[in-house]
Design an enzyme around this catalytic site. Structure first.
Site, mmCIF file in Angstrom:
data_model
loop_
_atom_site.group_PDB
_atom_site.id
_atom_site.type_symbol
_atom_site.label_atom_id
_atom_site.label_comp_id
_atom_site.label_asym_id
_atom_site.label_seq_id
_atom_site.Cartn_x
_atom_site.Cartn_y
_atom_site.Cartn_z
ATOM 1 N N LYS A 10 -48.894 49.908 58.601
ATOM 2 C CA LYS A 10 -47.669 50.460 59.348
ATOM 3 C C LYS A 10 -46.793 51.200 58.597
ATOM 4 O O LYS A 10 -47.075 50.871 57.283
ATOM 5 C CB LYS A 10 -47.025 49.204 59.979
ATOM 6 N N ASP A 136 -43.580 40.670 59.155
ATOM 7 C CA ASP A 136 -44.376 41.728 59.887
ATOM 8 C C ASP A 136 -45.516 41.401 60.605
ATOM 9 O O ASP A 136 -46.146 42.265 61.338
ATOM 10 C CB ASP A 136 -44.746 42.738 58.664
#
Length: 288
Positions: A10, A136
């Protein structure tokens, strides 16, 4: 039985820190999106109770420090699973790079073992478990593009950014996220315009996305690690439309729409930075 699962990296289009929480974590608001740079996880059933991590990368721990190991152990415990698993990690995402590689490996392990062990858990249930492993992991369970709030576990789906190239450059250093947060002075930062970023995503406004991007952790990392500041400056000089550090660094990414400019930036960065990648944005949630 074996199962292959993809674990994409990401980037943070926006990263804001609002303050310190009573639980010791920081309250954050982040707009994150997945990119086409991915580790590959192979899950193989074991007929004992063991969890075994296998990787050719010497920087990937093969014990309980590994987030994929923690994910498997958590699922085994919560769901009363008796069999073990071998988790082979083909590491492509750089380690300690601000790209959520370890978190994505953990998320891929949760999704894959949910299938391999026939647990029948929903993505929402897997994301809730993921929040116990790392900030995350919840986002990585879903993938795509999202606003993450709280300490990163409260996820709201957002539209994907317009398609473009993402150039990533990582210097040969690792950065401790905890240390960067420790040195963060919220009185010294310029907070990014998160509502502006969300609006630009909904209208597919590429220029607006570039305009409203921001990362408050740059205020620490660029000072402590001048190599990161140098990469950012070079990428801007070569003509990327947006240049920003991802997470706590040290990876810097640039967004580019034109192939001709992409090649120039990529070649220029290869001259003085060891790890450079040119990949496409994914931005959409994959179907699991």
């Amino acid at each position: 039985m074996k199962l292959l699962v993809k674990a994409p990296a990401k980037i943070n289009l926006s990263l804001d820190v609002l303050g310190k929480r009573e639980d010791g974590y920081h309250e954050v608001e982040m707009v994150m999106t997945t990119i086409d740079l991915a580790d590959h996880i192979e899950l193989s059933e074991r007929h004992d109770q063991e969890i075994k991590i296998v990787s050719q990368n010497r920087f990937v721990p093969d014990d309980e420090r590994n987030l994929a190991y923690q994910a498997a152990r958590l699922l085994k415990t919560r769901c009363g699973v008796r069999q073990g698993v071998e988790i082979a990690i083909d590491k492509v995402i750089p380690v300690a790079a601000g790209l959520a590689g370890g978190s994505s490996d953990a998320a891929a392990t949760l999704r894959g073992l949910n299938t391999l062990w026939n647990l029948g858990l929903s993505l929402d249930e897997l994301a809730t478990l993921g929040a116990e492993i790392g900030s995350d992991v919840s986002f990585c369970v879903y993938g795509g593009t999202a606003l993450a709030k709280g300490r990163g576990e409260n996820i709201t789906k957002l539209p994907a950014p317009p398609n473009c190239w993402v150039i990533l450059a990582k210097p040969s250093i690792g950065v401790s996220t905890a240390e960067i947060y420790r040195q963060l002075d919220l009185n010294e930062v310029v907070h990014p315009d998160i509502p502006g970023m969300i609006s630009a995503l909904y209208t597919r406004d590429y220029a607006g996305i570039c305009k409203h991007a921001g990362n408050v952790l740059e205020s620490v990392t660029l000072k402590v690690y001048p190599q990161v500041a140098q990469i950012k400056k070079q990428m801007q000089r070569f003509g990327a439309d947006l240049v920003l550090m991802s997470g706590s660094g040290p990876t810097v990414f640039g967004l580019v729409r034109h192939d001709s400019r992409l090649q120039r930036i990529y070649n220029g960065l290869r001259g003085f930075c060891g790890q450079v990648f040119a990949v496409r944005m994914i931005g959409e949630r994959e179907q699991f």
